[in-house]
Design a protein around this motif. Structure first.
Motif, PDB file in Angstrom:
ATOM      1  N   GLN A 160     -12.746 -52.502 -32.063  1.00 58.34           N
ATOM      2  CA  GLN A 160     -11.771 -51.969 -31.112  1.00 58.34           C
ATOM      3  C   GLN A 160     -12.209 -50.551 -30.753  1.00 58.34           C
ATOM      4  OE1 GLN A 160      -9.373 -52.769 -28.703  1.00 58.34           O
ATOM      5  NE2 GLN A 160      -8.254 -53.780 -30.351  1.00 58.34           N
ATOM      6  N   PRO A 161     -12.447 -50.273 -29.477  1.00 55.86           N
ATOM      7  CA  PRO A 161     -12.989 -48.950 -29.122  1.00 55.86           C
ATOM      8  C   PRO A 161     -11.984 -47.833 -29.359  1.00 55.86           C
ATOM      9  CG  PRO A 161     -12.429 -50.184 -27.151  1.00 55.86           C
ATOM     10  CD  PRO A 161     -12.262 -51.132 -28.299  1.00 55.86           C
ATOM     11  N   GLU A 162     -12.524 -46.696 -29.775  1.00 49.28           N
ATOM     12  CA  GLU A 162     -11.679 -45.510 -29.832  1.00 49.28           C
ATOM     13  C   GLU A 162     -11.521 -44.950 -28.435  1.00 49.28           C
ATOM     14  OE1 GLU A 162     -13.492 -42.069 -31.789  1.00 49.28           O
ATOM     15  OE2 GLU A 162     -15.411 -43.139 -31.780  1.00 49.28           O
ATOM     16  N   VAL A 163     -10.643 -43.986 -28.266  1.00 51.96           N
ATOM     17  CA  VAL A 163     -10.380 -43.396 -26.956  1.00 51.96           C
ATOM     18  C   VAL A 163     -10.802 -41.933 -26.993  1.00 51.96           C
ATOM     19  CG1 VAL A 163      -8.600 -42.785 -25.275  1.00 51.96           C
ATOM     20  CG2 VAL A 163      -8.500 -44.995 -26.458  1.00 51.96           C
ATOM     21  N   TYR A 164     -11.602 -41.530 -26.011  1.00 48.05           N
ATOM     22  CA  TYR A 164     -11.994 -40.133 -25.863  1.00 48.05           C
ATOM     23  C   TYR A 164     -11.118 -39.474 -24.805  1.00 48.05           C
ATOM     24  CZ  TYR A 164     -16.336 -39.801 -28.631  1.00 48.05           C
ATOM     25  OH  TYR A 164     -17.258 -39.724 -29.649  1.00 48.05           O
ATOM     26  N   ASP A 165     -10.638 -38.266 -25.107  1.00 44.55           N
ATOM     27  CA  ASP A 165      -9.891 -37.501 -24.120  1.00 44.55           C
ATOM     28  C   ASP A 165     -10.861 -36.691 -23.264  1.00 44.55           C
ATOM     29  OD1 ASP A 165     -10.639 -35.230 -25.595  1.00 44.55           O
ATOM     30  OD2 ASP A 165      -8.692 -35.049 -26.577  1.00 44.55           O
ATOM     31  N   ARG A 166     -10.334 -35.863 -22.383  1.00 47.86           N
ATOM     32  CA  ARG A 166     -11.177 -35.143 -21.438  1.00 47.86           C
ATOM     33  C   ARG A 166     -12.159 -34.193 -22.141  1.00 47.86           C
ATOM     34  NH1 ARG A 166      -8.267 -33.140 -15.803  1.00 47.86           N
ATOM     35  NH2 ARG A 166      -9.465 -34.548 -14.471  1.00 47.86           N
ATOM     36  N   THR A 167     -11.691 -33.490 -23.155  1.00 46.86           N
ATOM     37  CA  THR A 167     -12.564 -32.558 -23.861  1.00 46.86           C
ATOM     38  C   THR A 167     -13.700 -33.295 -24.545  1.00 46.86           C
ATOM     39  OG1 THR A 167     -10.737 -31.017 -24.219  1.00 46.86           O
ATOM     40  CG2 THR A 167     -12.652 -30.783 -25.648  1.00 46.86           C
ATOM     41  N   GLN A 168     -13.391 -34.415 -25.166  1.00 46.72           N
ATOM     42  CA  GLN A 168     -14.429 -35.201 -25.827  1.00 46.72           C
ATOM     43  C   GLN A 168     -15.403 -35.795 -24.808  1.00 46.72           C
ATOM     44  OE1 GLN A 168     -11.343 -37.550 -27.830  1.00 46.72           O
ATOM     45  NE2 GLN A 168     -12.429 -37.186 -29.771  1.00 46.72           N
ATOM     46  N   LEU A 169     -14.880 -36.263 -23.687  1.00 43.24           N
ATOM     47  CA  LEU A 169     -15.762 -36.816 -22.657  1.00 43.24           C
ATOM     48  C   LEU A 169     -16.662 -35.739 -22.076  1.00 43.24           C
ATOM     49  CD1 LEU A 169     -13.305 -39.239 -20.830  1.00 43.24           C
ATOM     50  CD2 LEU A 169     -15.296 -39.882 -22.208  1.00 43.24           C
ATOM     51  N   PHE A 170     -16.104 -34.547 -21.846  1.00 42.63           N
ATOM     52  CA  PHE A 170     -16.915 -33.453 -21.319  1.00 42.63           C
ATOM     53  C   PHE A 170     -18.071 -33.164 -22.274  1.00 42.63           C
ATOM     54  CE2 PHE A 170     -18.274 -29.149 -20.605  1.00 42.63           C
ATOM     55  CZ  PHE A 170     -18.140 -28.940 -19.250  1.00 42.63           C
ATOM     56  N   SER A 171     -17.774 -33.020 -23.538  1.00 44.90           N
ATOM     57  CA  SER A 171     -18.810 -32.709 -24.530  1.00 44.90           C
ATOM     58  C   SER A 171     -19.853 -33.816 -24.595  1.00 44.90           C
ATOM     59  CB  SER A 171     -18.185 -32.505 -25.907  1.00 44.90           C
ATOM     60  OG  SER A 171     -17.332 -31.387 -25.910  1.00 44.90           O
ATOM     61  N   TYR A 172     -19.395 -35.070 -24.529  1.00 43.70           N
ATOM     62  CA  TYR A 172     -20.321 -36.186 -24.614  1.00 43.70           C
ATOM     63  C   TYR A 172     -21.236 -36.232 -23.388  1.00 43.70           C
ATOM     64  CZ  TYR A 172     -22.246 -40.857 -24.773  1.00 43.70           C
ATOM     65  OH  TYR A 172     -23.116 -41.922 -24.770  1.00 43.70           O
ATOM     66  N   VAL A 173     -20.651 -36.156 -22.200  1.00 40.67           N
ATOM     67  CA  VAL A 173     -21.456 -36.221 -20.977  1.00 40.67           C
ATOM     68  C   VAL A 173     -22.457 -35.075 -20.955  1.00 40.67           C
ATOM     69  CG1 VAL A 173     -21.371 -36.028 -18.465  1.00 40.67           C
ATOM     70  CG2 VAL A 173     -19.705 -37.467 -19.668  1.00 40.67           C
ATOM     71  N   GLU A 174     -21.999 -33.892 -21.270  1.00 40.74           N
ATOM     72  CA  GLU A 174     -22.892 -32.735 -21.280  1.00 40.74           C
ATOM     73  C   GLU A 174     -24.047 -32.932 -22.263  1.00 40.74           C
ATOM     74  OE1 GLU A 174     -22.521 -27.879 -21.712  1.00 40.74           O
ATOM     75  OE2 GLU A 174     -21.304 -29.163 -23.014  1.00 40.74           O
ATOM     76  N   SER A 175     -23.726 -33.310 -23.493  1.00 36.66           N
ATOM     77  CA  SER A 175     -24.764 -33.437 -24.514  1.00 36.66           C
ATOM     78  C   SER A 175     -25.748 -34.557 -24.182  1.00 36.66           C
ATOM     79  CB  SER A 175     -24.136 -33.667 -25.888  1.00 36.66           C
ATOM     80  OG  SER A 175     -23.399 -34.880 -25.921  1.00 36.66           O
ATOM     81  N   GLU A 176     -25.246 -35.677 -23.664  1.00 38.16           N
ATOM     82  CA  GLU A 176     -26.132 -36.778 -23.284  1.00 38.16           C
ATOM     83  C   GLU A 176     -27.101 -36.357 -22.185  1.00 38.16           C
ATOM     84  OE1 GLU A 176     -26.327 -40.763 -23.892  1.00 38.16           O
ATOM     85  OE2 GLU A 176     -26.478 -39.335 -25.530  1.00 38.16           O
ATOM     86  N   ILE A 182     -19.937 -31.118 -13.499  1.00 39.60           N
ATOM     87  CA  ILE A 182     -18.975 -30.896 -14.587  1.00 39.60           C
ATOM     88  C   ILE A 182     -18.800 -29.404 -14.846  1.00 39.60           C
ATOM     89  CG2 ILE A 182     -19.479 -33.145 -15.607  1.00 39.60           C
ATOM     90  CD1 ILE A 182     -20.873 -31.655 -17.917  1.00 39.60           C
ATOM     91  N   TYR A 183     -19.848 -28.619 -14.642  1.00 39.07           N
ATOM     92  CA  TYR A 183     -19.719 -27.174 -14.844  1.00 39.07           C
ATOM     93  C   TYR A 183     -18.860 -26.546 -13.748  1.00 39.07           C
ATOM     94  CZ  TYR A 183     -23.387 -27.492 -18.413  1.00 39.07           C
ATOM     95  OH  TYR A 183     -24.116 -27.788 -19.540  1.00 39.07           O
ATOM     96  N   LEU A 184     -18.996 -27.007 -12.503  1.00 37.47           N
ATOM     97  CA  LEU A 184     -18.171 -26.478 -11.412  1.00 37.47           C
ATOM     98  C   LEU A 184     -16.696 -26.774 -11.652  1.00 37.47           C
ATOM     99  CD1 LEU A 184     -18.228 -25.091  -8.565  1.00 37.47           C
ATOM    100  CD2 LEU A 184     -18.248 -27.405  -7.605  1.00 37.47           C
ATOM    101  N   ASN A 185     -16.414 -27.927 -12.253  1.00 36.54           N
ATOM    102  CA  ASN A 185     -15.027 -28.355 -12.465  1.00 36.54           C
ATOM    103  C   ASN A 185     -14.545 -28.140 -13.893  1.00 36.54           C
ATOM    104  OD1 ASN A 185     -14.154 -29.828  -9.824  1.00 36.54           O
ATOM    105  ND2 ASN A 185     -16.231 -30.575 -10.216  1.00 36.54           N
ATOM    106  N   ALA A 186     -15.281 -27.362 -14.676  1.00 38.07           N
ATOM    107  CA  ALA A 186     -14.959 -27.229 -16.098  1.00 38.07           C
ATOM    108  C   ALA A 186     -13.585 -26.612 -16.336  1.00 38.07           C
ATOM    109  CB  ALA A 186     -16.034 -26.410 -16.806  1.00 38.07           C
ATOM    110  N   GLU A 187     -13.141 -25.711 -15.464  1.00 40.97           N
ATOM    111  CA  GLU A 187     -11.811 -25.130 -15.663  1.00 40.97           C
ATOM    112  C   GLU A 187     -10.723 -26.193 -15.527  1.00 40.97           C
ATOM    113  OE1 GLU A 187     -11.098 -20.675 -15.020  1.00 40.97           O
ATOM    114  OE2 GLU A 187     -12.050 -21.341 -13.147  1.00 40.97           O
ATOM    115  N   VAL A 188     -10.954 -27.201 -14.686  1.00 37.48           N
ATOM    116  CA  VAL A 188     -10.013 -28.310 -14.574  1.00 37.48           C
ATOM    117  C   VAL A 188     -10.107 -29.198 -15.807  1.00 37.48           C
ATOM    118  CG1 VAL A 188      -9.439 -30.399 -13.257  1.00 37.48           C
ATOM    119  CG2 VAL A 188     -10.037 -28.294 -12.049  1.00 37.48           C
TER     120      VAL A 188
END
Length: 533
Positions: free
Chosen positions: A200-216, A247-253
């Motif tokens: 069953q997949p876990e759920v990532y919130d926006r902060t976790q998704l941001f970190s994941y997308v950036e790091s990948e 993602i950097y341009l929209n990071a404040e959002v």
């Protein structure tokens, strides 16, 4: 001269691949919320299959099924409500101040364009599901291309060298899917190639998704092919850099942090990659934009072909839909004379951006003769201006191969956006150079044959927002832009039919995120609804 990535020509291989995938799990068919898709070992007996399987990941951006444009590989989800580019256009453009869809009996469109959507909206389910399918496809490719798997199949060294690049591309496509889910929904079911099958997949919130997308994206940047050196339709370093800049341009959002300096850095990397503006603005939106001068500008397209990949994607919708009910200008743009009978028009606020200074601007394709600017009744297709930005005709005057399904690729990312992002990030304190920013804006205007260039005093954030609309309209950016400027929700900027009022009314702040589709929550108990819905 560039040819479209082979996936768009060898459609039979892709169909086999998709059938193999969707036959493995009912959950994926309903809404891909898990990661239970597996591939047959027999598929990899031929080493050429690795590229073909990679092609299937890209194909998910364009295709909806295996039996033509009406078919869907997502069970109980209509093809027209789940084509990736189309639902992206609806969620980012139809929901804002540029576009109106006349036929409000089409599932989900009325609620999206009037900003009265709910968690039952089929277009939102289509977007959520299609993006998660991209993740599932990428994860399975990565599972099947580990060193252990390649060793067990005695894969040759030459093929292994290519697979290293293929794996980076698969990770990029997965990161892009998570980027859009972060932007639109603020959360996603999360799984990668290391997630156990049937878990069953876990759920990532926006902060976790941001970190994941950036790091990948940072991790794979050096493994990708250099900018403009890959096959047309496949991703390269510049695509990863583009998503990072976004993602950097929209990071404040996204995470309430300013990353404008990083946005500038990645804009500079893209610009240094050898891209140039197309000779003509409209070359970017023509049936031969895979071979004309637009290939210098388009960073990543969603490929369309009127013969081999027929689908109701964004360019087919926009070319047919923008044929006017009065004008019947379909012959000019390479579809049937009447097109779709005035399905698409533009809202008053967009039409008002084009004053006398833009009368001869190539970006101004508004057709206003015999039409009022206002749309008091959405069903009255004779009201409101139309535009003729996208075309199924080529830069040399020929027409596309099919009169409905267009050859025009959708320019998901292009250099003009990078220029505008650089200028905005500079104004928001990201560094860079003012003269350079002004030069980029003037380059866009000069390319559009607009004699009105700007000086440094003209470059303001409000100016950039309007210029982004003029340059990038109907390219699936507007909702994101308005949210970044604090103008999407609330009442400080209203547009026609915002909030279901003919002149526009305020909408609540929680509408800055879409709701999680009910069907997706039912499939994964870990998913919870966004606040306010």
């Amino acid at each position: 001269m560039k040819t479209k990535f082979k996936m768009y020509k060898t459609i039979g291989v892709i169909c086999i691949f998709i059938v193999t995938l969707v036959s493995c799990t009912d959950d994926l068919n309903i809404t891909p919320n898990d990661d239970q898709t597996v591939l047959s070992e027999n598929l990899f007996e031929d080493e050429a299959a690795y590229k073909q399987v990679l092609a299937g990941i890209y194909a998910n951006l364009a295709l909806t099924g295996t039996d033509g444009p009406e078919s869907s590989n997502l069970k109980n989800i209509d093809a027209g409500t789940s084509q990736f580019g189309r639902v992206l256009l609806y969620t980012q453009t139809l929901s804002a101040d540029q576009m109106i869809w006349s036929y409000e009996n089409d599932p989900g469109t009325r609620e999206i364009q009037r900003n009265i959507w709910t968690a039952q909206n089929p277009l939102l389910l289509g977007m959520f599901s299609r993006a998660h399918l991209s993740v599932a496809l990428a994860n399975n490719f990565l599972r099947e291309t580990t060193e252990a798997k390649l060793d067990s199949r005695n894969v040759s060294e030459d093929t292994r060298a290519n697979i290293a690049v293929y794996r980076a591309e698969a990770r990029l496509m997965r990161a892009m899917a998570y980027y859009y889910m972060m932007d639109l929904f603020g959360k996603a079911n999360f799984a990668d190639e290391n997630t156990p099958i049937n878990a069953q997949p876990e759920v990532y919130d926006r902060t976790q998704l941001f970190s994941y997308v950036e790091s990948e994206l940072l991790d794979i940047e050096d493994d990708l092919v250099a900018a403009r050196q890959n096959e047309y339709g496949r991703a390269d370093k510049a695509v990863a850099q583009m998503i990072l800049a976004k993602i950097y341009l929209n990071a404040e959002v996204y995470i309430n942090e300013a990353h404008y300096g990083e946005c500038i850095t990645y804009c500079e990397k893209i610009i240094a990659g050898g891209f140039e503006l197309a000779d003509s603005y409209l070359h970017n939106f023509m049936a031969d934009n895979n071979t004309n001068s637009a290939t210098n500008e388009i960073i990543f397209p969603i490929v369309s072909d009127g013969v081999t990949t027929q689908n109701y994607g964004p360019t087919t919708v926009m070319v047919n839909g923008s044929v006017g009910s009065i004008e019947k200008n379909g012959d000019e743009v390479g579809v049937g004379t009447e097109g779709w009978g005035g399905a698409l028009r533009v809202r008053r606020e967009f039409s008002s951006l084009w004053g006398p200074a833009f009368a001869d601007d190539d970006r101004n394709t508004i057709i206003s003769a015999e039409r009022p600017i206002d749309i008091p009744d959405i069903s009255d297709k004779d009201t409101g201006y139309i535009i003729q930005k996208y075309s199924n005709a080529t830069s040399t005057g020929q027409l596309g191969a099919d009169k409905t399904f267009v050859d025009t690729d959708f320019p998901l990312f292009r250099l003009a956006d990078v220029y505008l992002m650089y200028a905005e990030a500079h104004l928001r304190g990201g560094g860079g150079n003012l003269a350079t920013a002004v030069g980029y804006i003037n380059a866009l205007r000069t390319r559009a044959n607009n004699p009105s260039t700007i000086s440094s005093g003209d470059l303001t954030l409000n100016f950039i927002l309007d210029e982004r609309s003029r340059e990038l309209h109907w390219e699936a950016h507007r909702r994101q832009d308005l949210i970044r400027y604090g103008r999407f929700t609330g009442g400080n900027y209203n547009w026609a039919w915002k909030g279901n009022g003919s002149n526009g009314i305020a909408i609540p702040a929680h509408f800055n995120l879409y709701p999680i589709p009910v069907g997706s929550m039912a499939a994964n108990p870990n998913l919870t609804q966004n606040p306010g819905y």
